[in-house]
Design an enzyme around this catalytic site. Structure first.
Site, short mmCIF file in Angstrom:
data_model
loop_
_atom_site.label_atom_id
_atom_site.label_comp_id
_atom_site.label_asym_id
_atom_site.label_seq_id
_atom_site.Cartn_x
_atom_site.Cartn_y
_atom_site.Cartn_z
N ASN A 73 -15.92 2.11 4.98
CA ASN A 73 -15.98 2.68 3.62
C ASN A 73 -15.43 4.11 3.59
OD1 ASN A 73 -17.29 0.41 2.54
ND2 ASN A 73 -19.26 1.16 3.30
N HIS A 110 -26.23 -4.13 -5.60
CA HIS A 110 -26.51 -3.92 -4.18
C HIS A 110 -28.02 -4.03 -3.90
CE1 HIS A 110 -26.89 -1.30 -0.51
NE2 HIS A 110 -25.80 -1.97 -0.19
N GLU A 141 -23.67 -1.18 -10.79
CA GLU A 141 -22.75 -0.38 -9.98
C GLU A 141 -21.54 -0.12 -10.87
OE1 GLU A 141 -22.00 -2.08 -6.00
OE2 GLU A 141 -23.88 -3.16 -6.21
N SER A 200 -19.65 -3.22 -4.74
CA SER A 200 -19.39 -3.04 -3.31
C SER A 200 -18.81 -4.26 -2.63
CB SER A 200 -20.68 -2.63 -2.61
OG SER A 200 -21.65 -3.65 -2.71
N ASP A 249 -24.78 3.19 -10.29
CA ASP A 249 -24.58 3.45 -8.87
C ASP A 249 -23.08 3.61 -8.63
OD1 ASP A 249 -24.01 3.05 -6.12
OD2 ASP A 249 -25.92 2.04 -5.81
N HIS A 283 -19.38 3.56 -4.46
CA HIS A 283 -18.02 3.26 -3.98
C HIS A 283 -16.94 3.91 -4.85
CE1 HIS A 283 -19.27 0.51 -0.80
NE2 HIS A 283 -20.31 0.30 -1.61
N LYS A 292 -19.57 7.30 2.04
CA LYS A 292 -18.39 6.43 1.85
C LYS A 292 -17.16 7.32 1.71
CE LYS A 292 -21.70 3.10 0.22
NZ LYS A 292 -22.08 2.60 1.53
N1 PLP Z 1 -25.44 1.47 -3.26
C1 PLP Z 1 -24.37 0.74 -2.93
C2 PLP Z 1 -23.62 0.06 -4.01
C3 PLP Z 1 -23.97 0.62 -1.59
O1 PLP Z 1 -22.92 -0.12 -1.25
C4 PLP Z 1 -24.73 1.30 -0.60
C5 PLP Z 1 -24.37 1.23 0.84
O2 PLP Z 1 -24.02 0.30 1.41
C6 PLP Z 1 -25.84 2.03 -0.99
C7 PLP Z 1 -26.17 2.11 -2.33
C8 PLP Z 1 -26.69 2.74 0.02
O3 PLP Z 1 -26.09 3.93 0.37
P1 PLP Z 1 -26.38 4.61 1.79
O4 PLP Z 1 -25.49 3.91 2.76
O5 PLP Z 1 -26.04 6.03 1.59
O6 PLP Z 1 -27.83 4.38 2.06
#
Ligand code: PLP
Length: 408
Positions: free
Chosen positions: A61, A149, A192, A196, A220, A223, A254
């Site tokens: 990422n 996610h 999101e 992701s 969220d 990405h 990321k």
């Molecule tokens: N939200 C999404 C959409 C993600 O893809 C991820 C990580 O994979 C997270 C939250 C979690 O983030 P972190 O890796 O900083 O815990």
């Protein structure tokens, strides 16, 4: 799979009756393995470099290549003796440093919100939002996009509220649910901005149009932050015209190539997170070094649009040529390019094939994605060059003709 794991899986083959704790775990692992869901961890030698042990990494990422950026490393190194390696305590004891406040202010300004707060990870940030907002009152409902996610869903699962999901990116269905559950006092919609695992985009403007005084949208941007919008500010600011009932969450692990996360929004909400979020209060504050690296990555992104330009050149090149491989292109202008394979077994076979041909990708399977939607999740980065993308495309073509066509 390592020799130890193979032995473990063999050992548990016959133990199913009168299980003690170890046997239950072995049984669970065995079932997981037989369902083609067993994961093994790759061991990387040079943090997120495009080449690892002679293979090309197409699953990171690290979209802008900032995890190994010489300028960020240099600036962070210079300040290391002043900042120290650890924050020393939780935020409300003495772990909150000036560098944290500097990054909070920079982010609030960048994403055009009143205030921001930092967390050690995106997972914790998402749990914090749910912990504080969904437990406000029992007359609360969390409404999720179906493909959200795990970290977004988990917060709602832990909270004392009703939870439901709308069909992926389907605002008509969301509207239907909002009407159906109109009796709930507090409505929180979670999505999101860039998904992701699908690499597609939420209809943020349409979702925002459905908000009223009793609803809040939580976006969220994990990405999208760093990649899209002015100076990498993400998609939420451009596509939503509300400030008062919107929270933005983003990660630093990321595109920024560091670690940690933020939540930004109205002062009232952020103050509530500081006061009540258990994943903020009861954990050591984000490391000052990771904070510094994120701050420098944001600054570099301001100064050097060429990193984002290179990423988008790579995305366009890949999308333009994907059809020649026999896979149909979803034509997403996104660093996340899923190649949907279907069943888990074939997906593992496809990932192994790519691996043997020098491409590191992972087979993404249930429960991360739906059972029949196992996929190779390809991610593109500014650090890839055209020769490397050509090698990926040629190998995908081989995969399609030599493996997939014969196994279907
Ligand atoms: N939200 C999404 C959409 C993600 O893809 C991820 C990580 O994979 C997270 C939250 C979690 O983030 P972190 O890796 O900083 O815990």
């Amino acid at each position: 799979m390592s020799a130890v794991t193979t032995k473990l899986v063999k050992d548990c083959a016959n133990n199913t009756d009168n299980l003690n704790i170890s046997e239950q775990l072995k049984h669970k692992l065995k079932t997981h393995y037989s369902n083609n869901l067993y994961r093994s961890r790759l061991q990387f030698i040079k943090n997120q470099q495009p080449e690892q042990k002679g293979k090309l990494n197409f699953c990171s990422n690290d979209y802008l290549g900032f995890a190994n950026n010489a300028e960020i490393i240099k600036k962070t190194q210079e300040l290391l003796p002043i900042l120290g390696t650890g924050s020393g305590a939780s935020n409300l004891i003495c772990g909150y440093h000036t560098i944290h406040q500097d990054l909070e202010l920079l982010i609030a300004n960048l994403v055009n919100c009143e205030q921001a707060i930092l967390f050690p990870s995106g997972y914790m940030a998402n749990l914090a939002i749910a912990d504080v907002l969904l437990n406000l009152n029992t007359n609360t409902i969390a409404i999720h996009d179906h493909n959200n996610h795990a970290s977004i869903l988990d917060g709602s699962r832990l909270a004392n509220c009703k939870m439901t999901r709308f069909a992926h990116n389907n605002t008509e269905h969301l509207n239907l649910l909002l009407n159906k559950y109109n009796n709930y006092n507090n409505k929180f919609i979670f999505t999101e901005s860039l998904f992701s695992m699908d690499g597609d985009f939420a209809p943020l403007t349409e979702i925002t149009n459905l908000l009223n005084d009793n609803s809040v949208l939580i976006i969220d941007e994990s990405h999208a932050f760093g990649v899209y919008g002015n100076n990498g500010q993400g998609l939420a600011h451009q596509k939503t015209n509300t400030k008062k009932n919107k929270l933005i969450m983003g990660t630093f692990g990321k595109a920024l190539g560091s670690a940690g996360a933020f939540v930004a929004g109205p002062k009232l909400f952020i103050e509530s997170l500081i006061q009540f979020a258990r994943t903020y209060i009861y954990t050591t504050a984000l490391s000052p070094i990771a904070t510094m690296a994120s701050l420098e990555a944001i600054k570099l992104n301001f100064q050097r649009p060429e990193y984002r330009e290179k990423l988008f050149d790579n995305i366009h090149y890949f999308c333009l040529n994907l059809e020649k491989t026999g896979f149909s292109s979803p034509a997403l202008v996104s660093p996340i390019q899923p190649i949907i394979i279907g069943d888990s077994k074939t997906c593992i076979k496809a990932a192994d094939f790519l691996n043997r041909h020098g491409i590191i990708v992972t087979a993404v399977r249930a429960p991360t994605v739906a059972k029949n939607k196992a996929r190779i999740r390809i991610t593109l980065s500014a650090k890839h060059n055209i020769n490397q993308i050509d090698h990926l495309l040629n190998t995908l073509k081989k995969l399609k003709t030599e493996i997939l066509n014969s196994s279907i």
